[in-house]
Write a protein that holds these residues in place. Structure first.
Motif, PDB file in Angstrom:
ATOM      1  N   GLY A   1      -5.390   0.927  10.830  1.00 31.83           N
ATOM      2  CA  GLY A   1      -4.676   2.128  10.421  1.00 31.83           C
ATOM      3  C   GLY A   1      -4.504   2.271   8.923  1.00 31.83           C
ATOM      4  O   GLY A   1      -3.530   2.884   8.455  1.00 31.83           O
ATOM      5  N   LEU A   2      -5.467   1.766   8.168  1.00 27.13           N
ATOM      6  CA  LEU A   2      -5.355   1.781   6.704  1.00 27.13           C
ATOM      7  C   LEU A   2      -6.048   2.975   6.050  1.00 27.13           C
ATOM      8  O   LEU A   2      -5.950   3.160   4.840  1.00 27.13           O
ATOM      9  CB  LEU A   2      -5.951   0.493   6.118  1.00 27.13           C
ATOM     10  N   ARG A   3      -6.735   3.778   6.828  1.00 32.37           N
ATOM     11  CA  ARG A   3      -7.543   4.859   6.265  1.00 32.37           C
ATOM     12  C   ARG A   3      -6.718   5.810   5.402  1.00 32.37           C
ATOM     13  O   ARG A   3      -7.203   6.319   4.391  1.00 32.37           O
ATOM     14  CB  ARG A   3      -8.208   5.641   7.396  1.00 32.37           C
ATOM     15  N   LYS A   4      -5.474   6.037   5.776  1.00 34.85           N
ATOM     16  CA  LYS A   4      -4.641   6.998   5.048  1.00 34.85           C
ATOM     17  C   LYS A   4      -4.354   6.558   3.616  1.00 34.85           C
ATOM     18  O   LYS A   4      -3.998   7.386   2.762  1.00 34.85           O
ATOM     19  CB  LYS A   4      -3.319   7.223   5.783  1.00 34.85           C
ATOM     20  N   TYR A   5      -4.502   5.279   3.349  1.00 29.82           N
ATOM     21  CA  TYR A   5      -4.214   4.789   2.001  1.00 29.82           C
ATOM     22  C   TYR A   5      -5.412   4.879   1.069  1.00 29.82           C
ATOM     23  O   TYR A   5      -5.249   4.971  -0.154  1.00 29.82           O
ATOM     24  CB  TYR A   5      -3.764   3.328   2.053  1.00 29.82           C
ATOM     25  N   PHE A   6      -6.609   4.818   1.615  1.00 22.48           N
ATOM     26  CA  PHE A   6      -7.799   4.645   0.791  1.00 22.48           C
ATOM     27  C   PHE A   6      -8.653   5.908   0.729  1.00 22.48           C
ATOM     28  O   PHE A   6      -9.005   6.493   1.752  1.00 22.48           O
ATOM     29  CB  PHE A   6      -8.637   3.477   1.320  1.00 22.48           C
ATOM     30  N   THR A   7      -8.977   6.291  -0.492  1.00 26.19           N
ATOM     31  CA  THR A   7      -9.830   7.450  -0.711  1.00 26.19           C
ATOM     32  C   THR A   7     -11.234   7.202  -0.168  1.00 26.19           C
ATOM     33  O   THR A   7     -11.874   8.105   0.370  1.00 26.19           O
ATOM     34  CB  THR A   7      -9.905   7.769  -2.215  1.00 26.19           C
ATOM     35  N   ARG A   8     -11.698   5.951  -0.287  1.00 26.28           N
ATOM     36  CA  ARG A   8     -13.045   5.614   0.171  1.00 26.28           C
ATOM     37  C   ARG A   8     -13.171   4.107   0.316  1.00 26.28           C
ATOM     38  O   ARG A   8     -12.490   3.352  -0.374  1.00 26.28           O
ATOM     39  CB  ARG A   8     -14.084   6.147  -0.824  1.00 26.28           C
ATOM     40  N   VAL A   9     -14.032   3.694   1.206  1.00 22.22           N
ATOM     41  CA  VAL A   9     -14.348   2.278   1.400  1.00 22.22           C
ATOM     42  C   VAL A   9     -15.751   2.016   0.862  1.00 22.22           C
ATOM     43  O   VAL A   9     -16.718   2.621   1.322  1.00 22.22           O
ATOM     44  CB  VAL A   9     -14.271   1.882   2.891  1.00 22.22           C
ATOM     45  N   PHE A  10     -15.847   1.123  -0.132  1.00 22.12           N
ATOM     46  CA  PHE A  10     -17.139   0.743  -0.688  1.00 22.12           C
ATOM     47  C   PHE A  10     -17.520  -0.637  -0.156  1.00 22.12           C
ATOM     48  O   PHE A  10     -16.745  -1.590  -0.262  1.00 22.12           O
ATOM     49  CB  PHE A  10     -17.095   0.698  -2.218  1.00 22.12           C
TER      50      PHE A  10
ATOM     51  N   LEU B   1       0.836  -1.210   0.000  1.00 21.97           N
ATOM     52  CA  LEU B   1       0.000   0.000   0.000  1.00 21.97           C
ATOM     53  C   LEU B   1       0.868   1.256   0.000  1.00 21.97           C
ATOM     54  O   LEU B   1       0.543   2.241  -0.671  1.00 21.97           O
ATOM     55  CB  LEU B   1      -0.936  -0.016   1.203  1.00 21.97           C
ATOM     56  N   ASP B   2       1.965   1.239   0.756  1.00 21.21           N
ATOM     57  CA  ASP B   2       2.904   2.373   0.737  1.00 21.21           C
ATOM     58  C   ASP B   2       3.413   2.632  -0.682  1.00 21.21           C
ATOM     59  O   ASP B   2       3.445   3.779  -1.151  1.00 21.21           O
ATOM     60  CB  ASP B   2       4.106   2.093   1.650  1.00 21.21           C
ATOM     61  N   THR B   3       3.805   1.558  -1.365  1.00 23.33           N
ATOM     62  CA  THR B   3       4.341   1.676  -2.729  1.00 23.33           C
ATOM     63  C   THR B   3       3.306   2.260  -3.679  1.00 23.33           C
ATOM     64  O   THR B   3       3.593   3.192  -4.455  1.00 23.33           O
ATOM     65  CB  THR B   3       4.793   0.297  -3.237  1.00 23.33           C
ATOM     66  N   LEU B   4       2.100   1.738  -3.643  1.00 27.87           N
ATOM     67  CA  LEU B   4       1.058   2.191  -4.564  1.00 27.87           C
ATOM     68  C   LEU B   4       0.592   3.606  -4.234  1.00 27.87           C
ATOM     69  O   LEU B   4       0.357   4.418  -5.139  1.00 27.87           O
ATOM     70  CB  LEU B   4      -0.126   1.230  -4.520  1.00 27.87           C
ATOM     71  N   HIS B   5       0.479   3.888  -2.956  1.00 27.04           N
ATOM     72  CA  HIS B   5       0.034   5.222  -2.536  1.00 27.04           C
ATOM     73  C   HIS B   5       1.039   6.288  -2.963  1.00 27.04           C
ATOM     74  O   HIS B   5       0.661   7.405  -3.361  1.00 27.04           O
ATOM     75  CB  HIS B   5      -0.154   5.229  -1.015  1.00 27.04           C
ATOM     76  N   ALA B   6       2.314   5.945  -2.899  1.00 29.57           N
ATOM     77  CA  ALA B   6       3.371   6.901  -3.253  1.00 29.57           C
ATOM     78  C   ALA B   6       3.357   7.268  -4.736  1.00 29.57           C
ATOM     79  O   ALA B   6       3.890   8.314  -5.127  1.00 29.57           O
ATOM     80  CB  ALA B   6       4.733   6.336  -2.871  1.00 29.57           C
TER      81      ALA B   6
END
Length: 211
Positions: A120-129, A91-96
């Motif tokens: 603690g994953l909220r910072k990576y995801f724009t939205r949860v569907f 997730l760090d890699t993709l978010h960057a």
């Protein structure tokens, strides 16, 4: 691909204990034989009510089974869950890279949101569907169609990552290519038969296939 949809159970986290334990609880409350947790792993991923219909041999008591399941899952089961090794680095890699990341799960979003926050994953995801408690958008095709509309996403510029055939088929029905993860609960044959474009054995392999 500039938009990535991640399944939750079996892709970001391993929910085996919480899901199977809550199914055991529901079956016990219904006075029915209780399979082992290993015997219930096939229930991880598909829509929950459909799993109860299969377990009970029909529609009778399926809704009550879901209700009893949620009685335990909503307070205990959702936290009997672990992140897969390497998923944070992925997730760090993709978010960057600036890609938009979303969670797309058949699990009700009221539970999915709590799990995402818990780890603690909220910072990576724009939205949860996720689905609604009444079953709206529990089908992955419906869920992804809704997510594409809500995010104004071109399906040709998106990719779905999941561990079960429902993820792959739901993506295909919306024109989204999909990556199947072998570390979850679907397995190679299920994912290949469903039409996964690529298969990965670990979270660390995901960014390379997206690129």
């Amino acid at each position: 691909m500039d938009t990535v949809f991640f399944d939750l159970d079996g892709t970001l986290t391993d929910p085996k204990i919480g899901i199977t334990g809550s199914i055991q609880y529901a079956l016990g409350k219904l006075g029915l034989p209780v399979p082992t947790q290993d015997e219930l792993t096939w229930c991880i991923g598909p829509p929950l009510r459909a799993s109860f219909v299969a377990l009970l041999g029909g529609e009778k008591d399926a809704d009550r089974g879901v209700e009893l399941y949620r009685e335990r899952f909503g307070t205990i089961g959702l936290f009997e869950n672990t992140l897969y090794d390497g998923i944070i680095a992925t997730l760090d890699t993709l978010h960057a890279t600036g890609r938009r990341l979303f969670v797309a799960t058949s699990k009700p979003h009221v539970f999915a949101d709590r799990i995402v926050d818990h780890f603690g994953l909220r910072k990576y995801f724009t939205r949860v569907f996720g689905s609604e408690l009444d079953g709206t958008r529990v089908d992955k095709s419906d869920l992804l169609r809704y997510a594409l509309d809500e995010t104004s996403t071109d399906p040709a510029r998106a990719i779905m990552i999941g561990d079960r055939k429902h993820d792959i088929i739901g993506a295909a029905n919306n024109g989204i290519p999909a990556i199947g993860v072998l570390y979850g609960y679907g397995g190679r044959e299920e994912l290949t038969s469903a039409g996964a474009r690529h298969l990965v054995a670990s979270p660390a392999e995901i960014p390379g296939y997206i690129d």
